[in-house]
Scaffold this motif. Sequence first.
Motif, PDB file in Angstrom:
ATOM      1  N   SER A  57       0.821  -1.212   0.000  1.00 40.39           N
ATOM      2  CA  SER A  57       0.000   0.000   0.000  1.00 40.39           C
ATOM      3  C   SER A  57       0.858   1.266   0.000  1.00 40.39           C
ATOM      4  O   SER A  57       0.477   2.285  -0.586  1.00 40.39           O
ATOM      5  CB  SER A  57      -0.940   0.008   1.208  1.00 40.39           C
ATOM      6  N   SER A 158      -5.937  -1.497  -6.958  1.00 38.34           N
ATOM      7  CA  SER A 158      -6.875  -0.599  -6.258  1.00 38.34           C
ATOM      8  C   SER A 158      -7.966  -1.399  -5.559  1.00 38.34           C
ATOM      9  O   SER A 158      -8.395  -1.040  -4.453  1.00 38.34           O
ATOM     10  CB  SER A 158      -7.496   0.395  -7.240  1.00 38.34           C
ATOM     11  N   PHE A 162      -8.304  -0.540  -1.505  1.00 37.68           N
ATOM     12  CA  PHE A 162      -9.450   0.213  -0.969  1.00 37.68           C
ATOM     13  C   PHE A 162     -10.311  -0.649  -0.046  1.00 37.68           C
ATOM     14  O   PHE A 162     -11.438  -1.021  -0.380  1.00 37.68           O
ATOM     15  CB  PHE A 162     -10.290   0.790  -2.112  1.00 37.68           C
ATOM     16  N   LYS A 165     -12.899   3.183   4.522  1.00 40.40           N
ATOM     17  CA  LYS A 165     -12.991   4.623   4.270  1.00 40.40           C
ATOM     18  C   LYS A 165     -11.654   5.329   4.470  1.00 40.40           C
ATOM     19  O   LYS A 165     -11.361   6.311   3.782  1.00 40.40           O
ATOM     20  CB  LYS A 165     -14.050   5.240   5.178  1.00 40.40           C
ATOM     21  N   ARG A 167      -8.744   4.227   3.741  1.00 40.41           N
ATOM     22  CA  ARG A 167      -7.937   4.058   2.529  1.00 40.41           C
ATOM     23  C   ARG A 167      -8.390   5.035   1.438  1.00 40.41           C
ATOM     24  O   ARG A 167      -7.568   5.569   0.698  1.00 40.41           O
ATOM     25  CB  ARG A 167      -8.044   2.617   2.017  1.00 40.41           C
ATOM     26  N   TYR A 168      -9.699   5.253   1.350  1.00 41.34           N
ATOM     27  CA  TYR A 168     -10.198   6.222   0.357  1.00 41.34           C
ATOM     28  C   TYR A 168      -9.739   7.640   0.702  1.00 41.34           C
ATOM     29  O   TYR A 168      -9.375   8.422  -0.178  1.00 41.34           O
ATOM     30  CB  TYR A 168     -11.726   6.178   0.300  1.00 41.34           C
ATOM     31  N   PHE A 171      -6.178   8.012  -0.315  1.00 42.70           N
ATOM     32  CA  PHE A 171      -6.091   8.217  -1.767  1.00 42.70           C
ATOM     33  C   PHE A 171      -6.421   9.660  -2.119  1.00 42.70           C
ATOM     34  O   PHE A 171      -5.686  10.327  -2.871  1.00 42.70           O
ATOM     35  CB  PHE A 171      -7.049   7.267  -2.490  1.00 42.70           C
ATOM     36  N   ILE A 468     -13.274   1.546  -7.754  1.00 41.28           N
ATOM     37  CA  ILE A 468     -14.109   2.002  -6.640  1.00 41.28           C
ATOM     38  C   ILE A 468     -15.516   1.425  -6.762  1.00 41.28           C
ATOM     39  O   ILE A 468     -16.092   0.925  -5.784  1.00 41.28           O
ATOM     40  CB  ILE A 468     -14.158   3.542  -6.606  1.00 41.28           C
ATOM     41  N   ARG A 471     -15.376  -2.428  -6.118  1.00 41.60           N
ATOM     42  CA  ARG A 471     -15.101  -2.706  -4.704  1.00 41.60           C
ATOM     43  C   ARG A 471     -16.352  -2.502  -3.851  1.00 41.60           C
ATOM     44  O   ARG A 471     -16.694  -3.341  -3.000  1.00 41.60           O
ATOM     45  CB  ARG A 471     -13.980  -1.792  -4.210  1.00 41.60           C
TER      46      ARG A 471
END
Length: 480
Positions: A57, A158, A162, A165, A167-168, A171, A468, A471
């Motif tokens: 990551s 990705s 992900f 939240k 991790r988002y 990003f 996204i 996922r």
Amino acid sequence: MISAIKHSHFYSPERLFIMLGLVFVLCVSAAIYLEAYYLALVPFVLVIGIWGILDISKLYYLLIFVLPITIEFYLPNGLGIDVPGELLLIGLTALSPFIFLLKFKRSGVNYITHPITIGLLFHLGWILVTAVLADSIVIGIKFFLAKLWFVIPFYFLSLYIFKDKNRYKMFFWTLLSMLSLTIIYVLVRHAMLDFSFSEVNAAVSPIYRNHVNYGLLMTAFLPYLWAFYKWYDKGSLERLLIASLGVMFLVAIYFTYTRAAQLAVVIAIGCYYIIKFKLVNITILTSGIIAVLLGFYFVNNSKYLEFAPQYEKTITHENYDNLIEATIKLEDISTMERVNRWVAGGHMIGERPWTGFGPGNFYFNYKNYMVSSFVTYVSDNPDKSGIHNYFLMTMVEQGVIGLLVFIIFLFTAIICGSSLYHQIMDPQMKALVMAATISIILIAVTVLINDLIEAIKVGGMFFIAMAIIVREQVRLRNQA
């Protein structure tokens, strides 16, 4: 398994340091003795590899961080490479099989069998087929390999990264921080040039290849500013910062003088309501019918010949207002050079309709198919740029089948995103899925006059947005 490695008796930071030290000494000694100085890079590659396997990551977020400042370089053999972004893409692609094998879980099957992933795999598969059948197989295979190390990190990795939240958020803030710095850099340089339209490419250089690449990256990221603005409470420092940066983005997009980027801001608002009121399917159907009718209109009885430019009047304009006027009158050189290549592309499709000329092969063949009445002052194309329409480029290089595969893949992503938006109850994730779907649509619309899905900055955003959606759709199904 990675956790087991970290906690094994063999593993310790001291032992790892000593081993890497020995490798460094051996490699440097060998590099000096053999005069093969590239061997000195082996320890650094090894460190990055170990670091990536233990926690990939961090490398992923490093890629996101350097994405806006990745610069295109041309090697002595004529090949281009994006540094440092593409080097990280290659490294992440090499490490990904280890990560997927070590961390693969039964739930991973749900991601592979998702309609978007299946569409992407068909898209990649057909690229490989047309690469083998290409006019130049070497160029076709190189294109396919570059596509692989593009898709694996931005899409498949990705999906792995992900997880929640946080991790988002990582990003978003990682990309926003560096992208904002590049915007400030460009605005300051452009201000020193009086925000001149003729100097905009000089202002964005060397970070961005041109003002189009710069403008469309901001456009692709703009929906996420709206989404994460909604993630934070009213009156919070984060919300105030995002709102301020959002204004800066809009100002910067205006001063790119990129017609596609400016129009995309307006289209984004329309996309929001189309998704919100469940009008995606009818919009796609209507757009498809209009595209087919327009294509038939221009091809029937060679109607397109009536739009051939006047060579002497089709010139470069140094004032933006004059550019808009010239575009309407079909006297802008960049617009009419696009038309020149579209006409050439149309003749190429007629010759090889099913498998095309092969990925990456357009530039090396299109000049033989140009119609003299559409030639402009810049038709010699010293920049070796493409056809400036990704859909047409796909059909020229991968045939009608390739175009259909890509369109189905694209529409599947948009339909899945819009459907997921109405299924999710969490307001934060709802906003994120809306942003990802709008980002895909904006990129799809803007590549009607550009080829930037193959460019690392814009193309990266395209596949991240799809990841996204996949996922969150799989997460929702697992919770049901």
